[in-house]
Design an enzyme around this catalytic site. Structure first.
Site, PDB file in Angstrom:
ATOM      1  N   GLU A   1       9.383  15.581  15.664  1.00  0.00           N
ATOM      2  CA  GLU A   1       9.926  15.362  14.322  1.00  0.00           C
ATOM      3  C   GLU A   1       9.236  16.296  13.326  1.00  0.00           C
ATOM      4  O   GLU A   1       8.025  16.230  13.127  1.00  0.00           O
ATOM      5  CB  GLU A   1       9.712  13.904  13.891  1.00  0.00           C
ATOM      6  CG  GLU A   1      10.337  13.581  12.546  1.00  0.00           C
ATOM      7  CD  GLU A   1      10.153  12.119  12.154  1.00  0.00           C
ATOM      8  OE1 GLU A   1      10.980  11.620  11.372  1.00  0.00           O
ATOM      9  OE2 GLU A   1       9.189  11.488  12.615  1.00  0.00           O
TER      10      GLU A   1
ATOM     11  N   GLU B   1       9.539   0.712  11.146  1.00  0.00           N
ATOM     12  CA  GLU B   1      10.605   1.722  11.082  1.00  0.00           C
ATOM     13  C   GLU B   1       9.911   3.070  11.187  1.00  0.00           C
ATOM     14  O   GLU B   1       9.227   3.509  10.268  1.00  0.00           O
ATOM     15  CB  GLU B   1      11.371   1.580   9.758  1.00  0.00           C
ATOM     16  CG  GLU B   1      12.694   2.336   9.763  1.00  0.00           C
ATOM     17  CD  GLU B   1      12.542   3.744   9.239  1.00  0.00           C
ATOM     18  OE1 GLU B   1      12.374   4.659  10.086  1.00  0.00           O
ATOM     19  OE2 GLU B   1      12.588   3.940   8.025  1.00  0.00           O
TER      20      GLU B   1
ATOM     21  N   LYS C   1       0.859  -1.188   0.000  1.00  0.00           N
ATOM     22  CA  LYS C   1       0.000   0.000   0.000  1.00  0.00           C
ATOM     23  C   LYS C   1       0.890   1.232   0.000  1.00  0.00           C
ATOM     24  O   LYS C   1       1.466   1.586   1.020  1.00  0.00           O
ATOM     25  CB  LYS C   1      -0.925   0.048   1.213  1.00  0.00           C
ATOM     26  CG  LYS C   1      -2.006   1.136   1.072  1.00  0.00           C
ATOM     27  CD  LYS C   1      -2.555   1.634   2.383  1.00  0.00           C
ATOM     28  CE  LYS C   1      -1.767   2.781   2.949  1.00  0.00           C
ATOM     29  NZ  LYS C   1      -1.832   4.036   2.142  1.00  0.00           N
TER      30      LYS C   1
ATOM     31  N   GLY D   1       6.939   4.838   8.790  1.00  0.00           N
ATOM     32  CA  GLY D   1       6.136   6.039   8.976  1.00  0.00           C
ATOM     33  C   GLY D   1       6.273   6.580  10.380  1.00  0.00           C
ATOM     34  O   GLY D   1       7.268   6.345  11.063  1.00  0.00           O
TER      35      GLY D   1
ATOM     36  N   CYS E   1      13.847   9.952   6.783  1.00  0.00           N
ATOM     37  CA  CYS E   1      13.590   9.531   8.163  1.00  0.00           C
ATOM     38  C   CYS E   1      14.865   9.510   9.000  1.00  0.00           C
ATOM     39  O   CYS E   1      14.818   9.711  10.217  1.00  0.00           O
ATOM     40  CB  CYS E   1      12.918   8.169   8.195  1.00  0.00           C
ATOM     41  SG  CYS E   1      13.810   6.853   7.351  1.00  0.00           S
TER      42      CYS E   1
ATOM     43  N   THR F   1       1.351   6.315  14.319  1.00  0.00           N
ATOM     44  CA  THR F   1       0.718   5.359  13.403  1.00  0.00           C
ATOM     45  C   THR F   1       1.308   3.975  13.579  1.00  0.00           C
ATOM     46  O   THR F   1       0.588   2.970  13.526  1.00  0.00           O
ATOM     47  CB  THR F   1       0.895   5.825  11.947  1.00  0.00           C
ATOM     48  OG1 THR F   1       0.372   7.150  11.808  1.00  0.00           O
ATOM     49  CG2 THR F   1       0.170   4.902  10.990  1.00  0.00           C
ATOM     50  N   GLY F   2       2.618   3.903  13.799  1.00  0.00           N
ATOM     51  CA  GLY F   2       3.258   2.612  14.028  1.00  0.00           C
ATOM     52  C   GLY F   2       2.707   1.895  15.243  1.00  0.00           C
ATOM     53  O   GLY F   2       2.534   0.668  15.232  1.00  0.00           O
TER      54      GLY F   2
END
Length: 497
Positions: A401, A270, A194, A247, A304, A251-252
């Site tokens: 971040e 990650e 996705k 991401g 990242c 969300t992780g």
């Protein structure tokens, strides 16, 4: 100025209504939801992509499941490696086409799209291809004694997990996807990818090349749509064995929890970071400035592993700040489709607004801007390269971040304080130390809490080196031989004779 002419095949690809790529074919279902793709350099609508329906998602996962137990299961490891290398060859043959699609949708400089989205991605793909015939178990000398003279032999097998869901961010839509499906396919798994709904097009084109390379239909599928909808459906699907996600930390955490609660799926996460770069007092201001540019401004800071926190000795920080401001003033914006441009836009308007919000709050907190702190007066999502003098480690720009071309500088007085400040973060993806004293560097490396520590460099990754984070920056490792542990299961076999 050397503006690139858009290839006819790129125009044709962008003008058609794309959707999903499932079981070797393009699929566009009859439904109303369509993703509008905007060029972040111009704010112009350039393409449309249909969102996957629940039926599309089931079809993609079922196709991958059948391929795992059927065509792909019957492909030998050596043949898997050959097919991955064929795909790499095709990506090189279509290098300019893929790079242009990527640049038009993400705003990435065309030079970076060629170098990272194609050339680097191909290097990773070839690396994974080389591992297909080296995935192996071992024999084991068993420990317990025989009771009645019988003997025992033990061995282990490495078996592929099954169907892997790869959820990919918008900053490197081909390269990070290759990290996920390349490792999965090398181990004998199949995959459903996705992409981000911001940059969905390049993976659809790569998926077409997968079939052209001779990889069986269903081995790699692509579905598009919002993460809350499509990503969640993949994460919780009963036929998905593993989820690999790159991401944000929040969300992780949601993905990791959902994967655990829906059948104890394996996960690799990650999750980015607030990476630190520490400059020892023996590094000159000139080299410090060049190090900051290298560490934080590649792809307009949308990497990242890029640094966002910079620690400079108090005796040097004013000199460094002055020189950094002058250096950033030379980073003028350019058209990403111009070969000579060196500074491009952010990838989307939503992210642009987020970064501008950081600047507004920093001014409200009376932080000192060395340079930048706003947007260029241009169409598109062009943020000024920015540097700020932080007041303390608790400033928002030292904690959150930003994921943009923003450097926050803070002074330190001693090496012990430097290490404490670098580690003072919920993240731990990457860090860099800059010094002319090798002994000092070797003593400091074990004290830095990060999955990767660079010395006198930043943002260099290699397929042979494991990559991943500590603390809130994730679970698991990609690259190196470490990926095999995350895409295979160990089966123990004990025989009595």
């Amino acid at each position: 100025m050397v503006e690139v002419s858009i290839l006819p095949q790129v125009r044709d690809f962008m003008n058609r209504l794309n959707g999903q790529f499932i079981n070797g074919k393009t699929v566009v279902s009859q439904q109303d939801e369509v993703i509008t793709i905007t060029n972040p350099a111009t704010d112009e609508v350039i393409a449309h992509v249909a969102t996957a329906t629940s039926g599309d998602i089931d079809y993609a996962v079922d196709s991958a499941h059948r391929a795992f137990h059927g065509g792909w299961a019957n492909v030998s490891p050596a043949q898997r490696g050959l097919l991955l290398n064929r795909l790499a060859d095709l990506m090189i043959a279509h290098r300019e086409e893929l790079a242009q699609i990527e640049t038009l949708t993400s705003g990435k400089l065309i030079t970076l799209s060629r170098a990272f989205e194609v050339d680097y991605a191909v290097s990773f793909l070839r690396y994974y291809a080389g591992w297909t015939t080296r995935i192996e178990g071992k024999t084991v000398a068993l420990s317990l004694p025989s009771a009645n003279g019988e003997k025992y032999t033990g061995l282990t097998l490495r078996e592929p997990l099954g169907v892997v869901a790869g959820i990919v961010p918008w900053n490197f839509s081909i390269m990070i996807a290759v990290w996920k499906f390349g490792s999965a396919l090398a181990c004998g798994c199949t995959a459903v990818i996705k992409p981000s709904e911001v940059t969905p097009l390049t993976m659809l084109r790569v998926a077409e090349l997968v079939i052209e390379a001779g990889i069986p239909p269903g081995v790699l599928n692509v579905v598009n749509g919002p993460g809350q909808q499509v990503g969640h459906a993949l994460t919780t699907h009963p036929k998905i064995a593993k989820v690999t996600f790159t991401g944000g930390m929040e969300t992780g955490a949601i993905i990791g929890t959902a994967a655990l609660q829906s059948g104890f799926k394996r996960v690799t996460l990650e999750l980015g970071g607030k990476n630190a770069a520490g400059f020892l007092p023996d590094v000159s201001p000139e080299k410090t400035v060049e190090g900051i540019i290298e560490a934080g401004f590649l792809n307009s800071g949308q990497v990242c592993a890029s640094a966002e926190r910079y620690y400079v000795h108090r005796s040097l920080i004013n000199n460094v700040a002055e020189q950094l401001g002058k250096r950033l003033a030379t980073l003028t914006p350019g058209d990403p489709m111009d070969d000579e441009s060196r500074f491009g836009p952010l990838a989307n308007r939503s992210h642009f607004n987020k970064v501008i919000g950081y600047f507004t709050r920093a001014r409200d907190q009376n932080l000192t801007f060395i340079h930048g702190g706003g947007a260029f007066d241009l169409p598109g999502c062009y943020i000024q390269p920015t540097a700020v003098l932080a007041r303390s480690e608790n400033d928002e720009l030292m904690r959150q971040e930003v994921f943009g071309p923003v450097a926050s500088l803070l002074a330190y007085d001693s090496v012990d304080e430097l290490v404490t400040l670098m580690n003072d973060s919920p993240y731990g993806l990457a860090a860099s130390l800059w010094t002319n004293n090798l002994s000092q560097a070797l003593r400091l490396i074990p004290r830095v809490e990060a999955g990767t520590v660079w010395v006198n460099m930043h943002n260099y990754i290699d397929p042979a080196m494991p990559f991943g984070g500590t603390k809130g920056s994730g679970i698991g490792r990609e690259f190196g031989s470490a990926f095999i542990d995350h895409f295979t299961e160990i089966k123990s076999v004990i025989m009595r004779y």
